[in-house]
Structures are given as C-alpha cells and as structure tokens.
Design a protein around this motif. Sequence first.
Motif, mmCIF file in Angstrom:
data_model
loop_
_atom_site.group_PDB
_atom_site.id
_atom_site.type_symbol
_atom_site.label_atom_id
_atom_site.label_comp_id
_atom_site.label_asym_id
_atom_site.label_seq_id
_atom_site.Cartn_x
_atom_site.Cartn_y
_atom_site.Cartn_z
ATOM 1 N N GLN A 1 13.739 2.064 6.094
ATOM 2 C CA GLN A 1 14.602 2.041 7.273
ATOM 3 C C GLN A 1 15.974 1.446 6.978
ATOM 4 N N SER A 2 16.040 0.505 6.053
ATOM 5 C CA SER A 2 17.323 -0.121 5.707
ATOM 6 C C SER A 2 17.972 0.541 4.491
ATOM 7 N N GLN A 3 17.414 1.662 4.042
ATOM 8 C CA GLN A 3 17.938 2.354 2.869
ATOM 9 C C GLN A 3 18.053 1.410 1.678
ATOM 10 N N ASN A 4 16.961 0.695 1.419
ATOM 11 C CA ASN A 4 16.873 -0.263 0.310
ATOM 12 C C ASN A 4 17.909 -1.381 0.438
ATOM 13 N N GLY A 5 18.122 -1.824 1.685
ATOM 14 C CA GLY A 5 19.029 -2.952 1.920
ATOM 15 C C GLY A 5 20.476 -2.576 2.164
ATOM 16 N N LYS A 6 20.809 -1.303 2.160
ATOM 17 C CA LYS A 6 22.204 -0.873 2.353
ATOM 18 C C LYS A 6 22.604 -0.799 3.816
ATOM 19 N N ASP A 7 21.661 -0.468 4.707
ATOM 20 C CA ASP A 7 21.947 -0.300 6.130
ATOM 21 C C ASP A 7 21.079 -1.241 6.956
ATOM 22 N N PRO A 8 21.639 -2.341 7.439
ATOM 23 C CA PRO A 8 20.837 -3.275 8.246
ATOM 24 C C PRO A 8 20.285 -2.597 9.500
ATOM 25 N N ILE A 9 19.122 -3.063 9.936
ATOM 26 C CA ILE A 9 18.572 -2.590 11.212
ATOM 27 C C ILE A 9 18.605 -3.734 12.204
ATOM 28 N N SER B 1 0.806 -1.214 0.000
ATOM 29 C CA SER B 1 0.000 0.000 0.000
ATOM 30 C C SER B 1 0.840 1.265 0.000
ATOM 31 N N GLY B 2 2.154 1.130 -0.015
ATOM 32 C CA GLY B 2 2.996 2.315 0.083
ATOM 33 C C GLY B 2 3.101 2.746 1.527
ATOM 34 N N THR B 3 3.736 3.871 1.739
ATOM 35 C CA THR B 3 3.934 4.338 3.111
ATOM 36 C C THR B 3 3.655 5.824 3.190
ATOM 37 N N ILE B 4 3.424 6.272 4.383
ATOM 38 C CA ILE B 4 3.340 7.694 4.680
ATOM 39 C C ILE B 4 4.496 7.957 5.617
ATOM 40 N N ALA C 1 13.554 8.281 11.995
ATOM 41 C CA ALA C 1 12.562 7.901 13.006
ATOM 42 C C ALA C 1 11.147 7.908 12.444
ATOM 43 N N GLU C 2 10.952 8.538 11.292
ATOM 44 C CA GLU C 2 9.625 8.654 10.696
ATOM 45 C C GLU C 2 9.452 7.788 9.457
#
Length: 94
Positions: A37-45, A20-23, A29-30
Amino acid sequence: MLAHHTITGCPFQPGDLLGSGTISGDSPAEYGSLREQSQNGKDPIRLRGGEMRTFLEDGDEINIWGVCGQNEETLVGFGECVGKIEPALELKFD
C-alpha cells in the motif's frame, strides 16, 4: 505454516512474527500489505487518526481478524489476533 516450520525444529516463541506473504490484486484497493500500500515506503498512507505512515513502528498494535462466507449461519472465522511491535533487543557483545 507454523506447523511446517516447527516440524523441522524451528524454535518459535510467543510474540514471534511470521511473514506469510500476501494475496493481492492489481489495483491499490486490492493490495494486501502495508508495504504494498505504501509502495515500499515511497507513498505514505493516512491512518484513521490522520497520521501518515509507510511502515510499522515500535509500539504499534496490530489487530487481525477474518471471516469467510456470505451466509450468516455458516460463516467461518478465526476470531481476533492482537500483537504489539516491541523495540528490538539491544545485544551487547564483549
């Protein structure tokens, strides 16, 4: 969104995923999705158990819930929705 798709004959089945996409906001943090959150897989969380991840994997269980409002007597929510990521079906062609 589901009604919008099915009215045109889209054959949704139990267990199907619907993006559904995101807001999202401007700061990390938002961000509203794992992909953001992972910058398309570049930064693991880091997950609660300490494991580092960039994407969902087979066997992952997803829990989604939501509540809107601030007054305890007039909160609106949709309860809990739980799903599990299953491995892709292996298709064999002759």
